[in-house]
Design an enzyme around this catalytic site. Structure first.
Site, PDB file in Angstrom:
ATOM      1  N   ASP A   1       0.802  -1.224   0.000  1.00  0.00           N
ATOM      2  CA  ASP A   1       0.000   0.000   0.000  1.00  0.00           C
ATOM      3  C   ASP A   1       0.839   1.282   0.000  1.00  0.00           C
ATOM      4  OD1 ASP A   1      -2.537  -0.955  -0.242  1.00  0.00           O
ATOM      5  OD2 ASP A   1      -3.094  -0.712   1.854  1.00  0.00           O
TER       6      ASP A   1
ATOM      7  N   HIS B   1       6.068  -1.384  -6.871  1.00  0.00           N
ATOM      8  CA  HIS B   1       7.156  -2.293  -6.513  1.00  0.00           C
ATOM      9  C   HIS B   1       7.554  -3.060  -7.779  1.00  0.00           C
ATOM     10  CE1 HIS B   1       6.866  -1.322  -2.308  1.00  0.00           C
ATOM     11  NE2 HIS B   1       5.564  -1.573  -2.312  1.00  0.00           N
TER      12      HIS B   1
ATOM     13  N   GLY C   1      -2.518  -1.205  -8.621  1.00  0.00           N
ATOM     14  CA  GLY C   1      -1.401  -0.296  -8.871  1.00  0.00           C
ATOM     15  C   GLY C   1      -0.273  -0.420  -7.860  1.00  0.00           C
ATOM     16  N   LYS C   2      -0.152  -1.568  -7.228  1.00  0.00           N
ATOM     17  CA  LYS C   2       0.838  -1.714  -6.161  1.00  0.00           C
ATOM     18  C   LYS C   2       2.120  -2.400  -6.628  1.00  0.00           C
ATOM     19  CE  LYS C   2      -2.903  -2.203  -2.778  1.00  0.00           C
ATOM     20  NZ  LYS C   2      -3.614  -3.169  -1.911  1.00  0.00           N
ATOM     21  N   VAL C   3       1.946  -3.400  -7.494  1.00  0.00           N
ATOM     22  CA  VAL C   3       3.063  -4.252  -7.868  1.00  0.00           C
ATOM     23  C   VAL C   3       3.084  -4.373  -9.380  1.00  0.00           C
ATOM     24  CG1 VAL C   3       3.940  -6.615  -7.749  1.00  0.00           C
ATOM     25  CG2 VAL C   3       2.923  -5.583  -5.730  1.00  0.00           C
TER      26      VAL C   3
END
Lengths: 355, 355, 355, 355
Positions: free
Chosen positions: A267, A283, A311-313
C-alpha cells in the site's frame, strides 16, 4: 497455584528437550539445485524463478523489503533472516509482531524454541496437558510460557524507561535492539543486527504480540497513576514506511506469508500517490511464498497480479511460490548468498531517516 | 493524465455492470439443512456443530465477539453481519481495516462492489487493463478505485475534524459511524448500526486499510504545518478490548478467517491475567471458519485446540469449519436467526464503557 | 486371536453409537439460497453458477454423468446420489470402487457408517486402538471392519456364481445390483436403483476397493483348482463408456472430487475420435466440486479450462466449486430437484446397450 | 481439417520452445540440507524425517515400493525415479497410467515435455488457442498432442502383436519395456530400466491413460473382426502385487501423491490376510508427499495414521510431507543416493515371479 512437583518439572523437561536449530544458508550451496529447478515445472520452476528475481533485486539499484508473516522465524529460518540483514541483502523489514517480539526478541534474550516430541499417537501434544505445564504450542513447536512472560516484562520495562510519547513500532523496536545490544544473550538476533545496521523494522499490528501485554500493563498502570504513557501509532508506521518507499525509488518485496505485512508494504505505493508523489513507481520486483489458497478471496492468498490491478506491484518480475516457506527459504537464500550480488550493494541505512 | 474517452468509460461501465447483492439470512430458513448436516460427516457435520455452538452462545449469559478477516463483507455477507449487530446477536466486533473501512464504510457512503464478468477465457480480468481503468480486483469482485478514493478523503476529513489526539481504532470508528448517520447513503451499514447500538468495533491494524491513506495525509500535512494530529494507538485497542473481555465474563468467538483479528481477540484472556485478573476465564465458545491449512504453522490456520495450549480458548465448545466462509456463513446465521435465542438477550452496549 | 471380552465389545459399541444419516434433498428447498448465492462472490457465486449449469443439463437434450471420488457417499450424501438416479437426474455413473462397493453396496447389505465421537482431546480416535477394535476410520467416520468383510465375501460369492469370463466393472456391478434386489436390506441403494433403472455404473479401478479382496480370493482359489475365473477388464470399461458417450451426443458432467473417474469420463471424447467418430462433441457442460489445489499439477486439481486444451470439455458452461463437497452437494441437488427440470426428461437406460 | 499454415506452425514452435529438463539427484549433495532441516519445524522437519525413514528402508531388509500419482514425472522428476530403479533403491512401482504411459513411455519414444512460456498476462496459456494448436496443458507444462498420439498408436501395435489374452497391467508394461529396448530413443526411461532390472510396474487403472486409447481401438477392431483380444485384468494386478507383498516380507512405501496407487498398494496387506497369510505384516515404513487437505475425507489426503486403523500401515515409521512434490523429491532422493545405503542392497527382481 502452579504445581511445582518434580513430576511436573520432569514432564516439562521431557517435552522441551529438543531445541529448534536455525538453518545456516551459508553452510551449503543451493545454486545447482535452484538452477536445475528452473528447468522443471510447478513449484520447483516457480522457486527457481523467484530466486532469479531475488538476485535481480540485489543486482539492481533497488531497495529490498523483507516481509514476514507466519512462524518460520520460530521454525528454523531466523538465522537466514538475520544473515540477510547482516549481509546487506535486505534494507527494511515489515513483519508480524510475533515474528519480531515473540520469536526473535525472545531468542535474543537467551530463550529457545523446541521441537515437539514425536509420540506414537503422533499428534503434537495434548493441549490440555500443555496448558497445565505452561507450554505454548505452534503446530509442532513448543515454547516455555514462563520464558515468554520474560518478554512481556522486558517490553514493559522498555516502555517504562521511555516513559511517554507517541511512537511508531519502528521507533519502539529500535529501542528493543538497543536493549539487546546491552542486555541480550544472542548476537545473531534480527532485532539486534537490524539496530546495528540501521535497518528499520515495522510491525503494523505491533500490539498483536507479546509486546501488547507489556505495553497494556504499562498504560494501565500509568493511567491509574495519572501519568502520560507510550502509545504506538500505527499511522506513523504507515507514514514512515511510505517515506522510505519514496526515498527508495525502485523497490522489491520478498514476502514470506501474507497477512497485514503483505498488504501494508504494498500500500505504500498508493499512499505515496495520495501524498502527491505521482511518480512513485510500483514495486518493481515481488516474490511471495505461501500455501494460502487464492479461492477464499482474502488478501493473504491474493496473487501478485491481483495486486497490480490496485497499482501496487508491477507484473513483469513477480512470482508466487506455493510452498510451506521453511522448505524453500533456505534454498532461495543460500542461492542468493552464494551468488554474491549483495557484495557490491550500497547500504541504505533507512533507519537514519528518522533519527 | 487519466483517459476520459467514451471508449474507456464504456469499457469500465461494462466491467462494473453487475452489483454484488448481499444475502439476507432472514429470507430463507436454514434450520432443516443445519439439522441434517449435523448427522453427516466432514465439513457438513462441523458446520452443524458450529451452528449449535453459536446458538449456545446466544442462549448462555455470554458476550459474543464477531471476528472478521478476509473479504466476505465485500463478497455478499455484509448484510448478515449488519443484521447480527442489529438483532443483538453480536456484542463487539474485531476486524481487519479492509472489512470495516474499504468494504462496509465504502458501501455506507453509497458505493457498491461488482461481480467480475465471466468471459470465455474465464479469468477474472486482465489486471493490466484493470489498472488502466482504475478498477481494483478482489479475486472475482471489482471495485471502482475512483470511488474508493472518496473513502480515503472522508477519513481524512473525519481526522481533520477531530484535529488532535491519541485514539483507539474503536474511538475513530465510532466517529465514522456518526458520520454515516449524518451523511451516509445506506441505512444497513455495519459501522452505522454498531454506532447506534453501542457495539464497539476494533481494527487492530487500522492503518492497513483505506483509512491509512487518509490518516497519513492528515498527519503529513499537520506535521508540515507544525500542528498536533490524530494518532491511532494500537495499544489502546488492546487495552480497551481486554477491558471488555474482563467486563464480559463468559465469552464466545465467531471467527471468519484468521489473521490479526483472530489472535488479537484471543490474547485478551492472557492480557487480563497480566493485569492481575487471574480469574478471567478463557473464551468459552469458539468457532472459526477458514480454508487455511494448519500445516504451515501460521496463526491464521492454527487450530482452536492449539489456542487452548496458550490458555486462550477452552476446548469443550470449539469448532473449526473448513469452508470458504461465504458458502457457510449464510446457513449458520440463518439457522441462528430463526431459532431466536437472540430475542431474550441483554444488550451489552460495551461501547458505553469508554464514553 | 480376536479379543471377545465384554470390555472390548462395550468400547466398540460406544465408538459405533452414532449412525451417519444421509441428507434428504427433498426435505428442504434450497432454491432461495442458491439464487441469492449467485449474486455474491467467491465460492457462493461459483456454487450458484454450478447449480444453474446442472439445471441447464437437465433441461437440455443431454446425457448426465455423475462422477464420484472421495467419501461423500459414506459421509451423508448417499441418498442424494440414489435419489438422482431414481428421479432421472443422472444417466450414468463413473465412480471409485470405494464409493460403490465399500460404501453403497455395504449399506445395501444393511450395514451403517458411524460418526466418530467427539472427545475432549478432539482427535478422531486413537488409530492404534481402532485397529485393535477392528474399526476402520475415514477422517471422522467409522466403519465396523467385521461388517466390511461381509462385503468382500459377498463379492466373492457373486464372482463364484458367475464362474468365468472377462467382464467390465459395469457388468459386474449390474450383478451386484441384482444381488441387492434379491438379498439386500435397503431399498434406497444407488447400486440397486441403478440396476432397476438400467443406469450403468463404471468403476475404472474396480479392484481398488473391497471388491478387489473378494475377486482376488476367487481368482487364487480357481487358479489353484485349475479352473477359469472372472477377470475385470478395465479396457472394456473404457470401451463401453465411450460407446455411451457416442450414443449420448450432448453430455454433461457433474463431478464430485477428482481422481481416476474425472479423467476417465473426460477421455471418452478423445477415445471416440480415435475410433473415428470425428464429430463426437466435447462434454458440453461440466461441474467439479473439489478442494484440491491446482498448483500441484495433478489431474484431480486441474481446472476444466485445462481439460479443454485436451479437447475434452467445452469452456462455455463449466464451473469449478471450491468446497468440501458434503457442504454444497445437498444445496445444488435440492435446488435442481425442486426446479423439476428432470420431470420431462427422457429415460436413457444406457445399461440396455450391453444386454 | 487441421490448419497447416506457417503462422500456426510458428506459433506452435514458439509455445513449445523450452524443454522440461529432469533434475539429476546425483549432481548435487542434499545431505547437509536434509540434516539441517531435521532440526527445524513444520514441513522442513517432516522432510528431514521422511528422508531418514527412506534411508532406514534402504538399510533394512525391506522391499521398497515407489508409488506415483500426479505429474511430477512430466514436471522434471522422471530421471530421479529412473535412477532410483537403476540404482536398486526401489523394488516395485505402483503408478497412475499417465505417469507410466503418457509421461515416461512418451519420453522413451523420444518426445519431450515443455515449459509453458511466461507471458505478461501471466496465465499458462489460452486453452482455446492451445486446443486449436493441438497442445495439451498440465498446469504450466505443455505437450504436443500429435506426439502423444504416437503413444496411443504404439500401444495399439503392442496389443496387436500380443494378439489375445488376459494380462495384468504389469505384464503389458513389461512388453512396453521390451519395445523400448528395441525401438526406444532414450536409454534413461523408467519403463525401460525397470524392464531390464525385473522391477515390476503396476498401473491399477491402466486404461485411464493414453494406453486406454490404443487398447480400446485394438479391442473394437478385433471384436468387429470376430477375433480374440487383449484384456487388462485389474484383479490380476491386485493379485500379483499382493503376491509380491507376501514374498517381500518387510516393506516400505515411498508415495508421491495419493489416488488409486496409494490405496492399492496399502490394501495388499489386507488382501494377504484374506488369502490366509495371517502373518503378513503391515507396511513397516511409509512416506507420503502431498498437498491434499485431510479435511475433505478422501483417500488421497488421508493420513498414514488413518491407514493404520485399517491395519495397512504401521505407525512407528510413517511421515506425511506437505509439499508440492517436485520441490522436495530431489532433496530426499539426493540425500539417499549420497548416503549409499542402496549399495549393499539385494536385488529383488520381483518381476521374475511371474515369468
Amino acid at each position: 497455584m502452579t504445581d511445582h512437583s518434580p513430576e511436573r518439572s520432569n514432564r516439562k523437561a521431557e517435552l522441551l528437550a529438543n531445541v529448534v536449530e536455525h538453518i545456516d544458508m551459508k553452510s551449503f550451496d543451493a545454486r545447482p539445485i535452484i538452477e536445475a529447478m528452473e528447468k522443471m515445472s510447478f513449484s520447483s520452476r516457480d522457486l527457481g524463478r523467484a530466486a532469479k528475481i531475488y538476485n535481480m533485486m540485489l543486482e539492481d539499484e533497488c531497495a529490498v523489503f523483507l516481509v514476514l508473516a507466519g512462524s518460520t522465524s520460530a521454525g528454523g529460518c531466523m538465522d537466514v533472516y538475520a544473515d540477510m540483514v547482516k549481509n546487506n541483502m535486505v534494507d527494511a523489514v515489515v513483519a508480524t509482531g510475533a515474528s519480531i517480539v515473540d520469536m526473535d526478541f525472545f531468542e535474543g534474550l537467551g530463550f529457545k524454541h523446541y521441537q515437539a516430541p514425536l509420540d506414537e499417537a503422533g499428534g503434537n501434544g495434548d493441549d490440555n496437558e500443555l496448558r497445565d505445564l505452561y507450554i505454548d504450542r505452534i503446530y509442532d513447536t513448543f515454547i516455555d510460557e514462563e520464558e515468554l512472560q520474560a518478554v512481556d516484562h522486558t517490553i514493559y520495562e522498555i516502555a517504562e524507561q521511555i516513559g511517554e510519547g507517541v511512537l511508531s513500532s519502528r521507533a519502539f523496536i529500535k529501542e528493543m535492539g538497543k536493549y539487546l545490544v546491552e542486555h541480550g544473550k544472542k548476537e545473531h538476533s534480527l532485532v539486534r543486527i537490524a539496530y546495528e545496521k540501521d535497518v528499520p523494522i515495522f510491525c503494523p499490528a505491533f500490539s498483536d504480540s507479546s509486546a501488547g501485554f507489556g505495553l497494556v500493563k504499562h498504560q494501565v498502570e500509568r493511567i491509574k497513576a495519572g501519568k502520560g504513557y507510550v502509545a504506538i501509532d500505527s499511522v506513523a508506521d504507515f507514514r514512515e514506511l511510505t517515506m522510505i518507499k519514496i526515498e527508495a525509488g525502485a523497490s522489491g518485496l520478498l514476502m514470506v506469508g501474507g497477512g497485514v505485512p503483505k498488504n501494508f508494504v504494498q500500500d505504500t505505493v498508493v499512499c505515496a500517490e495520495i501524498l502527491g508523489y505521482d511518480d512513485c513507481e510500483m514495486h518493481k520486483y515481488a516474490i511471495q511464498i505461501t500455501v494460502a489458497d487464492t479461492r477464499d478471496g482474502a488478501c493473504s492468498s491474493s496473487t501478485l497480479k491481483e495486486a497490480s490491478s490496485w497499482g501496487k506491484v508491477s507484473t513483469t518480475y513477480e512470482q508466487m511460490v506455493f510452498a510451506e516457506a521453511s522448505t524453500v527459504i533456505p534454498l532461495l537464500a543460500s542461492d542468493a548468498w552464494h551468488r554474491e550480488h549483495w557484495k557490491g550493494r550500497k547500504e541504505r541505512r533507512f533507519g537514519k531517516m528518522f533519527d
